[in-house]
Write a protein that holds these residues in place. Structure first.
Motif, short mmCIF file in Angstrom:
data_model
loop_
_atom_site.label_atom_id
_atom_site.label_comp_id
_atom_site.label_asym_id
_atom_site.label_seq_id
_atom_site.Cartn_x
_atom_site.Cartn_y
_atom_site.Cartn_z
N GLY A 168 44.23 14.95 67.47
CA GLY A 168 45.04 15.93 66.96
C GLY A 168 46.43 16.32 67.89
N LEU A 169 47.31 16.86 67.25
CA LEU A 169 48.32 17.33 68.35
C LEU A 169 48.01 18.72 68.93
CD1 LEU A 169 51.22 17.32 65.21
CD2 LEU A 169 50.72 15.57 67.12
N ARG A 170 48.13 18.59 70.07
CA ARG A 170 47.67 19.78 71.09
C ARG A 170 48.37 21.04 70.89
NH1 ARG A 170 47.05 16.48 76.57
NH2 ARG A 170 49.25 15.84 75.84
N VAL A 171 47.69 22.04 71.01
CA VAL A 171 48.40 23.36 70.69
C VAL A 171 47.54 24.27 71.92
CG1 VAL A 171 48.62 25.53 69.22
CG2 VAL A 171 48.69 23.21 68.27
N SER A 172 48.31 24.47 73.09
CA SER A 172 47.95 25.35 74.19
C SER A 172 48.05 26.71 73.74
CB SER A 172 48.51 25.16 75.18
OG SER A 172 48.62 26.18 76.45
N GLU A 173 46.93 27.44 73.80
CA GLU A 173 46.80 28.85 73.57
C GLU A 173 47.72 29.71 74.53
OE1 GLU A 173 43.65 32.39 72.71
OE2 GLU A 173 43.16 30.96 73.94
N ARG A 174 47.84 29.25 75.75
CA ARG A 174 48.87 29.91 76.76
C ARG A 174 50.13 29.64 76.45
NH1 ARG A 174 45.81 27.45 82.14
NH2 ARG A 174 43.89 28.70 82.05
N LYS A 177 55.49 14.46 58.48
CA LYS A 177 54.25 14.32 57.78
C LYS A 177 52.97 15.36 58.54
CE LYS A 177 50.39 10.71 57.22
NZ LYS A 177 50.07 9.49 57.14
N PRO A 178 52.54 16.20 58.06
CA PRO A 178 51.31 16.96 58.45
C PRO A 178 50.35 16.36 59.21
CG PRO A 178 52.04 17.77 56.51
CD PRO A 178 52.61 16.52 56.50
N ARG A 179 50.07 16.77 60.55
CA ARG A 179 48.81 16.06 61.28
C ARG A 179 47.87 17.00 61.77
NH1 ARG A 179 50.81 11.69 65.31
NH2 ARG A 179 48.39 11.71 65.71
N ALA A 180 46.63 16.85 62.10
CA ALA A 180 45.69 17.64 62.48
C ALA A 180 46.24 18.06 63.79
CB ALA A 180 44.21 17.08 62.50
N MET A 181 46.07 19.55 64.11
CA MET A 181 46.54 20.28 65.30
C MET A 181 45.16 20.54 66.16
SD MET A 181 49.88 22.22 64.14
CE MET A 181 49.19 22.80 62.43
N ALA A 182 45.17 20.24 67.53
CA ALA A 182 43.92 20.58 68.08
C ALA A 182 44.11 21.75 68.98
CB ALA A 182 43.59 19.17 68.86
N PRO A 183 43.38 22.95 69.19
CA PRO A 183 43.65 23.98 69.90
C PRO A 183 43.13 23.82 71.42
CG PRO A 183 41.65 24.46 68.61
CD PRO A 183 42.48 23.20 67.87
N LEU A 184 43.85 24.21 72.44
CA LEU A 184 43.30 24.24 73.71
C LEU A 184 43.51 25.59 74.40
CD1 LEU A 184 45.37 21.29 75.24
CD2 LEU A 184 43.34 21.00 74.18
N THR A 185 42.03 25.76 74.92
CA THR A 185 42.25 27.20 75.48
C THR A 185 41.11 27.25 76.78
OG1 THR A 185 41.42 29.51 75.13
CG2 THR A 185 40.22 27.82 74.27
N SER A 186 41.11 28.12 77.57
CA SER A 186 40.38 28.23 78.84
C SER A 186 39.53 29.34 78.61
CB SER A 186 41.42 28.56 79.98
OG SER A 186 40.27 28.62 81.19
N THR A 187 38.24 29.02 79.00
CA THR A 187 37.21 30.03 78.82
C THR A 187 37.40 30.71 80.16
OG1 THR A 187 35.83 28.60 77.81
CG2 THR A 187 34.54 30.42 78.73
N TRP A 188 37.75 30.51 81.14
CA TRP A 188 37.72 30.83 82.64
C TRP A 188 39.05 31.62 82.85
CZ3 TRP A 188 32.82 31.66 83.31
CH2 TRP A 188 31.74 30.63 83.04
N GLY A 189 39.77 32.08 81.95
CA GLY A 189 41.11 32.63 82.50
C GLY A 189 42.21 31.44 82.82
N ASP A 190 42.40 31.45 84.20
CA ASP A 190 43.53 30.61 84.77
C ASP A 190 42.88 29.14 85.07
OD1 ASP A 190 41.79 31.17 86.72
OD2 ASP A 190 43.22 31.79 88.12
N GLY A 191 41.86 28.88 84.40
CA GLY A 191 41.17 27.49 84.44
C GLY A 191 41.93 26.62 83.50
N ALA A 192 41.60 25.21 83.77
CA ALA A 192 42.27 24.17 82.89
C ALA A 192 41.76 24.44 81.34
CB ALA A 192 41.81 22.75 83.22
#
Length: 421
Positions: A317-323, A360-375
């Protein structure tokens, strides 16, 4: 925010700018007659009669239902003698309350202020032409205190008249047509920017794309922003974004564009354009400041620096960072606010933001951190959509920082919640 071009400016031959007491004094000395967008009043607004009917609300609604204008208190309407008002008797909060109680839909862009030369004072009510017209005025019937009446006033030259049923019908049709045109204009900017992104994208990518458009854009030719003014807007927006987003963990588009590009906006079609698509040393960014008050911003969410992780494979998936999406929303809101203030727009802004996969539309993969400023990582419970619905919100004129912060958070939440976050 007061308008910068009024009947007084036109009569006196003044360039666009704030209304001044000297302009009022000269207009009264010239015996400038009342018109559909100018109403002289000798006495300050009076309380509703018997607590039911409010003449001030009627006058304001009539202006808003026509084409906007000025109601100036402290001038005799027949002789235009500048009598002035008693400043200590002015109660702007009370006047605003009368409008809220007696006029529907609500008029959010009304501006009430005083002008003085130190000796005499006038009260100015600046009423913009309303995109939500027709506005009804509500009051109690004379024979029955429990019965409410509603009328639709409008300005007919120098006096107030009442709309007939067919006029009200036409006013509603005009309102719906304006809303439709606004949506068409926003969609046109989205399509044009998407085509630009698609033509330059060298690899599959997800993009943040947002458009801000004033509900009452500046007329064509009313103002031409120069390069220095565009640069000032971007600099001020960068500062405002940092103030709004105190916990910024990744740089937004205004920083990621790079100083050389950001400080050198290039001319476009009645707009200034900043982009680094020709030489994307950093994240690919597009920012447009239109003369009519429109702002367009786009940013590549999938940018990976050379030497970093590999680009997503065919099945990834194309990565989508919440930050990063959050930073984009804050930069977008800050730019829209600063552009609005630079142009002195007295109109609310319609904001639309979306995340797209051009080509061409592709799946997008969300990225988020459970620990605030963590990876940031992709949680196992999230979805990988190929298409996201646009997020919409409205920002009032000269909105406070708290409202800007709330609008940015609203856009980000509406976008990222579609991933299941």
């Amino acid at each position: 925010m007061a308008r910068t071009w009024t009947r007084l400016h036109e009569h006196l031959g003044c360039p666009p700018g704030p209304l001044t007491f000297d302009m009022v004094r000269q207009a009264t000395a010239d015996n400038l007659e009342e018109s559909d967008d100018l109403d002289w009043k000798e006495m300050l607004p009076q309380p509703p009669r018997d607590g039911r009917w409010n003449e001030f609300a009627k006058d304001v609604a009539a202006m808003a239902n026509t084409r906007g204008g000025l109601i100036i208190f402290g001038v005799q309407d027949k002789t235009t003698v500048l009598t002035g008002i008693a400043p200590d008797e002015v109660n702007r909060q009370q006047y605003a309350q009368w409008i809220r109680n007696h006029v529907q839909p609500y008029l959010p862009d009304l501006d009430i202020f005083e002008l003085t030369d130190g000796t005499k004072t006038v009260l100015v009510v600046d009423v913009p032409a309303s995109e939500m017209a027709p506005h009804f005025v509500y009051g109690g019937a004379a024979r029955d205190k429990e019965q409410q009446t509603a009328v639709v006033p409008y300005r007919d030259n120098d006096h107030t008249a009442w709309m007939a049923e067919h006029q009200i019908e036409r006013a509603y049709r005009d309102r719906f047509a304006r809303v439709g045109r606004a949506e068409e204009e926003i969609q046109r900017h989205i399509v044009c920017t998407t085509q630009t992104i698609t033509a330059h994208a060298y690899a599959p990518s997800a993009w943040f794309l947002a458009v801000s458009r004033p509900q009452r854009p500046l007329p064509r030719g009313a103002y031409t922003m120069n390069r220095d003014a565009a640069r000032e807007v971007l600099e001020a927006a960068k500062t405002r974004a940092r103030l709004l987003h105190a916990r910024e963990l990744v740089p937004g588009p205004l920083v990621g564009m790079g100083p050389d590009i950001r400080l050198n906006p290039r001319p476009g079609l009645r707009r200034w354009v900043c982009n680094n698509l020709q030489s994307p040393m950093n994240r690919e960014i597009i920012t447009e400041l239109h003369y009519d008050g429109t702002v367009v911003m786009a940013a590549n969410l999938s940018f990976i620096r050379e030497g970093g992780a590999e680009l997503p494979g065919k099945d990834d998936g194309l990565r989508v960072s919440e930050r990063l999406v959050t930073a984009c929303c804050y930069d977008f809101i800050a730019t829209a606010q600063e552009h609005q203030r630079k142009l002195r727009l007295d109109s609310s802004l319609q904001l639309t933001a979306l995340i797209i996969s051009p080509g061409k539309p592709r799946a997008m993969a969300p990225l988020t951190s459970t620990w605030g400023d963590g990876a940031e990582t992709e949680p196992p419970y999230t979805r990988r959509p190929h298409h996201l619905q646009p997020a919409h919100t409205v920002l009032s004129p000269a909105a406070a920082d708290e409202e800007g912060r709330s609008s940015a958070d609203e856009l980000c939440t509406d976008l990222m919640s579609q991933f299941g976050l």
